[in-house]
Scaffold this active site. Sequence first.
Site, PDB file in Angstrom:
ATOM      1  N   CYS A   4       0.832  -1.140  -0.045  1.00 31.12           N
ATOM      2  CA  CYS A   4      -0.142   0.065  -0.052  1.00 31.12           C
ATOM      3  C   CYS A   4       0.798   1.279  -0.150  1.00 31.12           C
ATOM      4  CB  CYS A   4      -1.007   0.048   1.034  1.00 31.12           C
ATOM      5  SG  CYS A   4      -2.263   1.091   1.054  1.00 31.12           S
ATOM      6  N   LYS A  29     -12.248  -4.702   2.853  1.00 29.47           N
ATOM      7  CA  LYS A  29     -11.432  -4.004   3.878  1.00 29.47           C
ATOM      8  C   LYS A  29     -12.395  -2.765   4.082  1.00 29.47           C
ATOM      9  CE  LYS A  29      -7.186  -1.219   5.077  1.00 29.47           C
ATOM     10  NZ  LYS A  29      -5.908  -0.870   4.175  1.00 29.47           N
ATOM     11  N   ARG A  74     -11.071   7.994   4.282  1.00 33.84           N
ATOM     12  CA  ARG A  74     -10.707   7.102   3.476  1.00 33.84           C
ATOM     13  C   ARG A  74     -12.151   6.202   2.786  1.00 33.84           C
ATOM     14  NH1 ARG A  74      -5.473   4.678   6.104  1.00 33.84           N
ATOM     15  NH2 ARG A  74      -4.053   6.279   5.507  1.00 33.84           N
ATOM     16  N   LYS A 134     -11.173  -7.266   6.865  1.00 28.94           N
ATOM     17  CA  LYS A 134     -10.552  -6.480   7.921  1.00 28.94           C
ATOM     18  C   LYS A 134     -11.423  -5.439   8.261  1.00 28.94           C
ATOM     19  CE  LYS A 134      -6.457  -3.320   8.454  1.00 28.94           C
ATOM     20  NZ  LYS A 134      -5.216  -2.770   7.799  1.00 28.94           N
ATOM     21  N   SER A 161      -5.378  -3.209  15.120  1.00 29.17           N
ATOM     22  CA  SER A 161      -4.836  -2.497  16.168  1.00 29.17           C
ATOM     23  C   SER A 161      -5.773  -2.071  17.309  1.00 29.17           C
ATOM     24  CB  SER A 161      -4.185  -1.429  15.734  1.00 29.17           C
ATOM     25  OG  SER A 161      -4.906  -0.258  14.980  1.00 29.17           O
TER      26      SER A 161
END
Length: 337
Positions: free
Chosen positions: A117, A210, A232, A263, A289
Amino acid sequence: MDLTHRPRRLRQDRVRGLVSETSLESADLIAPVFVDATTDERIPIESMPGHDRVPIDGIVARVEEVLETGVEAIMLFGIPESKDPEGRRAWAEDGVIQEALRRITSETDAYVITDVCLCEYTDHGHCGPLEEELRSEDVVEADGPACEPTMTVDNDATLAALERIVTSHARAGADMVAPSGMMDGMVEVIREALDQEGFEHVPIMSYAAKYESAFYGPFRDAADGAPSFGNRRHYQMDPANSREAMREVRLDAEQGADVMMIKPALPYLDIIANVRREFDHPVAAYNVSGEYAMLHAAAEKGWLDLEAVATESLLSIKRAGADLILTYFAEDVAEQL
């Protein structure tokens, strides 16, 4: 009372393991590793306790720490020495990932997957070079105010960059590449680029579904990849959409992806289960995370047993249908196992 059916019979200690439906093994886990070209020493990631940014000179030692726990695979993320609007350091032959790959693959037996990415490499923090776009809400009547442009990622220009990145990773020794930008057509161009350069053996783990998630916050601190403006949502999926995920996965399967990743993991167990039912491909899930950080925060308060909830969380992801789990708990859970 009819007690013919007593499910508790099979919950006793000596039989419980024999009838357990889901198992969690070290070989199921992938450990994220952050390599930083801007530092000469480890930098603790405050929002992700137990994880550091590691200098290039320390990357082999860091990977060996992972291997000692029984985890065999890592996902490599890089923080470059400099950034620009196009993210050119992402495909530089002397880039941070490329140099780390050469060292890891020559000195360890780790299976190395590279994140593909541009968000860590662009100075604006988005996943590719930008273009202006007119938003639908800005379209007005002819006698109204002028339309205001907004910036979004240039999908096709990003595809050209991804071709350069994956071939540079493969030349440096990557065992697998994992495109994560959610660009339309990314798997097809990556597969073609790898094949044309003689890397037919390198598989693709696509971030096939995602989502534009609030659970990514700590990672953006870790990888220095937060967008400098906007968000995003123009290219990552709407958390409200389930059917769209199946379409995304199907497109990636048709384009040649070898492994399908979902994800985040815990808020999207239904997506993992749906993909598992509909596709024969190996399914990966990213225990991200924010999922890691919130359990640590609750454990620090004394509200949860960290070891127990970490293992239970990963079991739930495996039970939903994931074959592989990318998780910041990989080393701790592997040592328990």
